[in-house]
Scaffold this motif. Structure first.
Motif, PDB file in Angstrom:
ATOM      1  N   LEU A   5       0.823  -1.217   0.000  1.00 38.59           N
ATOM      2  CA  LEU A   5       0.000   0.000   0.000  1.00 38.59           C
ATOM      3  C   LEU A   5       0.853   1.262   0.000  1.00 38.59           C
ATOM      4  O   LEU A   5       0.613   2.197  -0.787  1.00 38.59           O
ATOM      5  CB  LEU A   5      -0.911  -0.024   1.239  1.00 38.59           C
ATOM      6  N   PHE A   6       1.860   1.333   0.888  1.00 43.09           N
ATOM      7  CA  PHE A   6       2.633   2.576   0.984  1.00 43.09           C
ATOM      8  C   PHE A   6       3.608   2.729  -0.180  1.00 43.09           C
ATOM      9  O   PHE A   6       3.965   3.857  -0.537  1.00 43.09           O
ATOM     10  CB  PHE A   6       3.338   2.659   2.338  1.00 43.09           C
ATOM     11  N   ILE A  28       1.887  11.942   4.726  1.00 50.27           N
ATOM     12  CA  ILE A  28       0.465  11.980   4.376  1.00 50.27           C
ATOM     13  C   ILE A  28      -0.369  12.046   5.652  1.00 50.27           C
ATOM     14  O   ILE A  28       0.107  11.712   6.740  1.00 50.27           O
ATOM     15  CB  ILE A  28       0.044  10.744   3.545  1.00 50.27           C
ATOM     16  N   ARG A  29      -1.621  12.453   5.482  1.00 57.45           N
ATOM     17  CA  ARG A  29      -2.549  12.388   6.622  1.00 57.45           C
ATOM     18  C   ARG A  29      -3.051  10.960   6.773  1.00 57.45           C
ATOM     19  O   ARG A  29      -3.404  10.318   5.778  1.00 57.45           O
ATOM     20  CB  ARG A  29      -3.746  13.318   6.390  1.00 57.45           C
ATOM     21  N   ASP A  30      -3.073  10.479   8.016  1.00 58.08           N
ATOM     22  CA  ASP A  30      -3.595   9.135   8.277  1.00 58.08           C
ATOM     23  C   ASP A  30      -5.089   9.104   7.957  1.00 58.08           C
ATOM     24  O   ASP A  30      -5.838  10.021   8.301  1.00 58.08           O
ATOM     25  CB  ASP A  30      -3.351   8.747   9.743  1.00 58.08           C
ATOM     26  N   ILE A  31      -5.509   8.040   7.301  1.00 53.25           N
ATOM     27  CA  ILE A  31      -6.910   7.915   6.876  1.00 53.25           C
ATOM     28  C   ILE A  31      -7.840   7.678   8.071  1.00 53.25           C
ATOM     29  O   ILE A  31      -9.046   7.906   7.976  1.00 53.25           O
ATOM     30  CB  ILE A  31      -7.021   6.762   5.843  1.00 53.25           C
ATOM     31  N   ASN A  32      -7.283   7.248   9.192  1.00 51.85           N
ATOM     32  CA  ASN A  32      -8.068   6.958  10.401  1.00 51.85           C
ATOM     33  C   ASN A  32      -7.391   7.625  11.595  1.00 51.85           C
ATOM     34  O   ASN A  32      -6.783   6.964  12.440  1.00 51.85           O
ATOM     35  CB  ASN A  32      -8.160   5.442  10.592  1.00 51.85           C
ATOM     36  N   LEU A  40       1.627  10.429   8.666  1.00 48.28           N
ATOM     37  CA  LEU A  40       2.532   9.292   8.496  1.00 48.28           C
ATOM     38  C   LEU A  40       3.690   9.731   7.622  1.00 48.28           C
ATOM     39  O   LEU A  40       3.467  10.194   6.495  1.00 48.28           O
ATOM     40  CB  LEU A  40       1.798   8.121   7.828  1.00 48.28           C
ATOM     41  N   ASN A  88       5.372   1.514  14.977  1.00 47.88           N
ATOM     42  CA  ASN A  88       4.868   0.196  15.365  1.00 47.88           C
ATOM     43  C   ASN A  88       5.575  -0.847  14.508  1.00 47.88           C
ATOM     44  O   ASN A  88       5.642  -0.699  13.281  1.00 47.88           O
ATOM     45  CB  ASN A  88       3.357   0.110  15.136  1.00 47.88           C
ATOM     46  N   GLY A  94       1.024  -3.775  16.882  1.00 43.73           N
ATOM     47  CA  GLY A  94      -0.121  -3.236  16.146  1.00 43.73           C
ATOM     48  C   GLY A  94       0.197  -2.742  14.758  1.00 43.73           C
ATOM     49  O   GLY A  94      -0.594  -1.993  14.170  1.00 43.73           O
ATOM     50  N   GLN A  95       1.348  -3.145  14.204  1.00 43.23           N
ATOM     51  CA  GLN A  95       1.667  -2.717  12.830  1.00 43.23           C
ATOM     52  C   GLN A  95       0.689  -3.377  11.853  1.00 43.23           C
ATOM     53  O   GLN A  95       0.517  -4.598  11.871  1.00 43.23           O
ATOM     54  CB  GLN A  95       3.106  -3.095  12.460  1.00 43.23           C
ATOM     55  N   THR A  96       0.054  -2.579  11.039  1.00 43.47           N
ATOM     56  CA  THR A  96      -0.911  -3.104  10.069  1.00 43.47           C
ATOM     57  C   THR A  96      -0.442  -2.949   8.631  1.00 43.47           C
ATOM     58  O   THR A  96      -0.951  -3.636   7.750  1.00 43.47           O
ATOM     59  CB  THR A  96      -2.283  -2.415  10.225  1.00 43.47           C
ATOM     60  N   VAL A  97       0.493  -2.024   8.392  1.00 48.25           N
ATOM     61  CA  VAL A  97       1.041  -1.847   7.043  1.00 48.25           C
ATOM     62  C   VAL A  97       2.544  -2.155   7.116  1.00 48.25           C
ATOM     63  O   VAL A  97       3.300  -1.400   7.752  1.00 48.25           O
ATOM     64  CB  VAL A  97       0.814  -0.416   6.513  1.00 48.25           C
ATOM     65  N   HIS A 101       7.066   3.201   8.653  1.00 46.19           N
ATOM     66  CA  HIS A 101       6.509   4.558   8.664  1.00 46.19           C
ATOM     67  C   HIS A 101       6.541   5.077  10.089  1.00 46.19           C
ATOM     68  O   HIS A 101       6.486   4.308  11.046  1.00 46.19           O
ATOM     69  CB  HIS A 101       5.077   4.581   8.118  1.00 46.19           C
ATOM     70  N   HIS A 103       4.555   7.412  12.701  1.00 46.74           N
ATOM     71  CA  HIS A 103       3.342   8.162  13.029  1.00 46.74           C
ATOM     72  C   HIS A 103       3.744   9.476  13.685  1.00 46.74           C
ATOM     73  O   HIS A 103       4.599   9.498  14.588  1.00 46.74           O
ATOM     74  CB  HIS A 103       2.478   7.396  14.033  1.00 46.74           C
TER      75      HIS A 103
HETATM   76  P1  AMP Z   1       0.438   0.830  11.556  1.00 51.83           P
HETATM   77  O1  AMP Z   1      -0.784   0.187  12.140  1.00 51.83           O
HETATM   78  O2  AMP Z   1       1.418   1.327  12.564  1.00 51.83           O
HETATM   79  O3  AMP Z   1       1.076  -0.081  10.511  1.00 51.83           O
HETATM   80  O4  AMP Z   1      -0.051   2.121  10.794  1.00 51.83           O
HETATM   81  C1  AMP Z   1      -0.701   2.091   9.558  1.00 51.83           C
HETATM   82  C2  AMP Z   1      -1.546   3.340   9.471  1.00 51.83           C
HETATM   83  O5  AMP Z   1      -1.873   3.523   8.101  1.00 51.83           O
HETATM   84  C3  AMP Z   1      -2.846   3.276  10.250  1.00 51.83           C
HETATM   85  O6  AMP Z   1      -2.880   4.332  11.209  1.00 51.83           O
HETATM   86  C4  AMP Z   1      -3.912   3.450   9.180  1.00 51.83           C
HETATM   87  O7  AMP Z   1      -4.999   4.228   9.610  1.00 51.83           O
HETATM   88  C5  AMP Z   1      -3.143   4.125   8.066  1.00 51.83           C
HETATM   89  N1  AMP Z   1      -3.638   3.913   6.714  1.00 51.83           N
HETATM   90  C6  AMP Z   1      -4.063   2.740   6.170  1.00 51.83           C
HETATM   91  N2  AMP Z   1      -4.403   2.939   4.878  1.00 51.83           N
HETATM   92  C7  AMP Z   1      -4.179   4.261   4.618  1.00 51.83           C
HETATM   93  C8  AMP Z   1      -4.348   5.075   3.468  1.00 51.83           C
HETATM   94  N3  AMP Z   1      -4.816   4.581   2.297  1.00 51.83           N
HETATM   95  N4  AMP Z   1      -4.039   6.393   3.555  1.00 51.83           N
HETATM   96  C9  AMP Z   1      -3.581   6.909   4.724  1.00 51.83           C
HETATM   97  N5  AMP Z   1      -3.385   6.181   5.837  1.00 51.83           N
HETATM   98  C10 AMP Z   1      -3.696   4.874   5.789  1.00 51.83           C
END
Ligand code: AMP
Ligand code: ZN
Length: 115
Positions: A5-6, A28-32, A40, A88, A94-97, A101, A103
């Motif tokens: 994604l990134f 970028i601005r975080d989407i959530n 980010l 993260n 809690g890393q999701t991507v 990056h 925060h």
């Molecule tokens: P992490 O959970 O530390 O890996 O952070 C990933 C962050 O990416 C989370 O805070 C998400 O809200 C953010 N995120 C996911 N998809 C997008 C997107 N398309 N644009 C901006 N931020 C995103």
């Protein structure tokens, strides 16, 4: 094909709300957002986590990444208001991507320790 994604956002293949961009990194601005300001900072080169960066690439990568962080801090005013930088790494953090990056969080009182 790179499905990260990134990587796609860094390459301009997916849209994002960009505060800053140069040849090394984007912010970028975080989407959530988890705070009024939640950005980010993302290096354009793909590494899942800091411990994946080869030693010889560490100085230029972090110089470029931290410069991008500071550009966003200065342009948003967070440099005066206070802020927190978070990386993260891995599932338990809690890393999701899985693309390194930083925060950038600010705009409210931040609790410590984090959850
Ligand atoms: P992490 O959970 O530390 O890996 O952070 C990933 C962050 O990416 C989370 O805070 C998400 O809200 C953010 N995120 C996911 N998809 C997008 C997107 N398309 N644009 C901006 N931020 C995103
Ligand atoms: Zn990537």
């Amino acid at each position: 094909m790179n499905s990260c994604l990134f990587c796609k956002i860094s390459a301009g293949e997916l849209p994002a709300d960009k505060l800053y961009e140069d040849e090394n990194a984007i912010v970028i601005r975080d989407i959530n957002p988890q705070s009024p300001h939640h950005f980010l900072a993302i290096p354009k080169k793909h590494y899942p986590a800091v411990h994946d960066i080869p030693q010889n690439e560490m100085p230029p990568l972090f110089a470029g990444l931290m410069n991008a962080v500071c550009q966003a801090l200065n342009s948003s005013g967070l440099h005066n208001a206070g802020y927190r930088l978070v990386i993260n790494s891995g599932d338990t953090a809690g890393q999701t991507v899985p693309h390194l990056h930083i925060h950038i969080l600010g705009g409210r009182q931040l609790e410590w320790p984090p959850g």
